[in-house]
Scaffold this motif. Sequence first.
Motif, PDB file in Angstrom:
ATOM      1  N   ASP A  53     -87.472  52.560 -33.836  1.00  0.00           N
ATOM      2  CA  ASP A  53     -86.699  53.101 -34.951  1.00  0.00           C
ATOM      3  C   ASP A  53     -88.055  53.828 -35.590  1.00  0.00           C
ATOM      4  N   GLU A 111     -83.123  67.411 -30.949  1.00  0.00           N
ATOM      5  CA  GLU A 111     -82.349  66.382 -30.247  1.00  0.00           C
ATOM      6  C   GLU A 111     -82.906  64.539 -31.570  1.00  0.00           C
ATOM      7  N   ALA A 115     -80.693  62.282 -33.153  1.00  0.00           N
ATOM      8  CA  ALA A 115     -80.279  60.733 -33.429  1.00  0.00           C
ATOM      9  C   ALA A 115     -80.234  59.951 -34.430  1.00  0.00           C
ATOM     10  N   LEU A 117     -77.618  60.087 -36.368  1.00  0.00           N
ATOM     11  CA  LEU A 117     -76.286  59.892 -36.576  1.00  0.00           C
ATOM     12  C   LEU A 117     -75.997  58.726 -35.584  1.00  0.00           C
ATOM     13  N   ARG A 118     -77.036  58.027 -35.245  1.00  0.00           N
ATOM     14  CA  ARG A 118     -77.056  56.850 -34.606  1.00  0.00           C
ATOM     15  C   ARG A 118     -77.743  55.646 -35.103  1.00  0.00           C
ATOM     16  N   ARG A 119     -78.473  56.276 -35.313  1.00  0.00           N
ATOM     17  CA  ARG A 119     -79.702  54.997 -35.740  1.00  0.00           C
ATOM     18  C   ARG A 119     -80.108  55.251 -37.278  1.00  0.00           C
ATOM     19  N   PRO A 120     -79.763  54.592 -38.079  1.00  0.00           N
ATOM     20  CA  PRO A 120     -79.592  54.983 -39.614  1.00  0.00           C
ATOM     21  C   PRO A 120     -81.164  55.323 -40.339  1.00  0.00           C
ATOM     22  N   ARG A 123     -82.053  58.295 -40.940  1.00  0.00           N
ATOM     23  CA  ARG A 123     -80.788  59.225 -41.662  1.00  0.00           C
ATOM     24  C   ARG A 123     -81.452  59.659 -42.595  1.00  0.00           C
TER      25      ARG A 123
END
Length: 184
Positions: A53, A111, A115, A117-120, A123
């Motif tokens: 991350d 992309e 990402a 959306l699934r990896r806070p 955001r």
Amino acid sequence: MARRYDPGRRERIIDAALRVIAADGMAGLSHRTVAAEADVPLGSTTYHFGSLDELLVAALRRCNENFVQELRGSEALAEGPAGSAGLAEELTRLLGRWFAGERGAIELEYELYLAALRRPALRPVAAEWTEEAVELLSRRTDPETARALVALMDGVCLQVLLTGGTFDAPYTREMLTRIAGGGA
């Protein structure tokens, strides 16, 4: 053995991560694949980026700069003619120039952007690009209209990328003009 000072290593690792994602998608990203692509020891990737991350945050931040740099560098946005048509024309020109470049670069940016959306952890970085774009466009219009313009540009880009279509400049210009002009 003494440690070798390598001031550019962190940046090379980020560049390598971007190449890995461009070639193999998010599923192909690991510290190991990035280390191999960057030609650095595996420990270097984990030293500079404790998690994937953290690496993705750095990669997305690098990608965010591309289109925002275009907005920042636009004299027409900074000092261009007033009115919705002039604003729409310049945004359409910038999008057209962006799509005239390498499509793979745009796909990579989206992309990483999606990402989030699934990896806070991504955001806030995804939001940074939106906020900076809104801030830049707010110099020419009100913040609510600027946000709507950014949303439309994102939507147009996603539609072009997801359908494999081509950028339709006249349609985009017309829709941007309508939003900038208050829907008229």
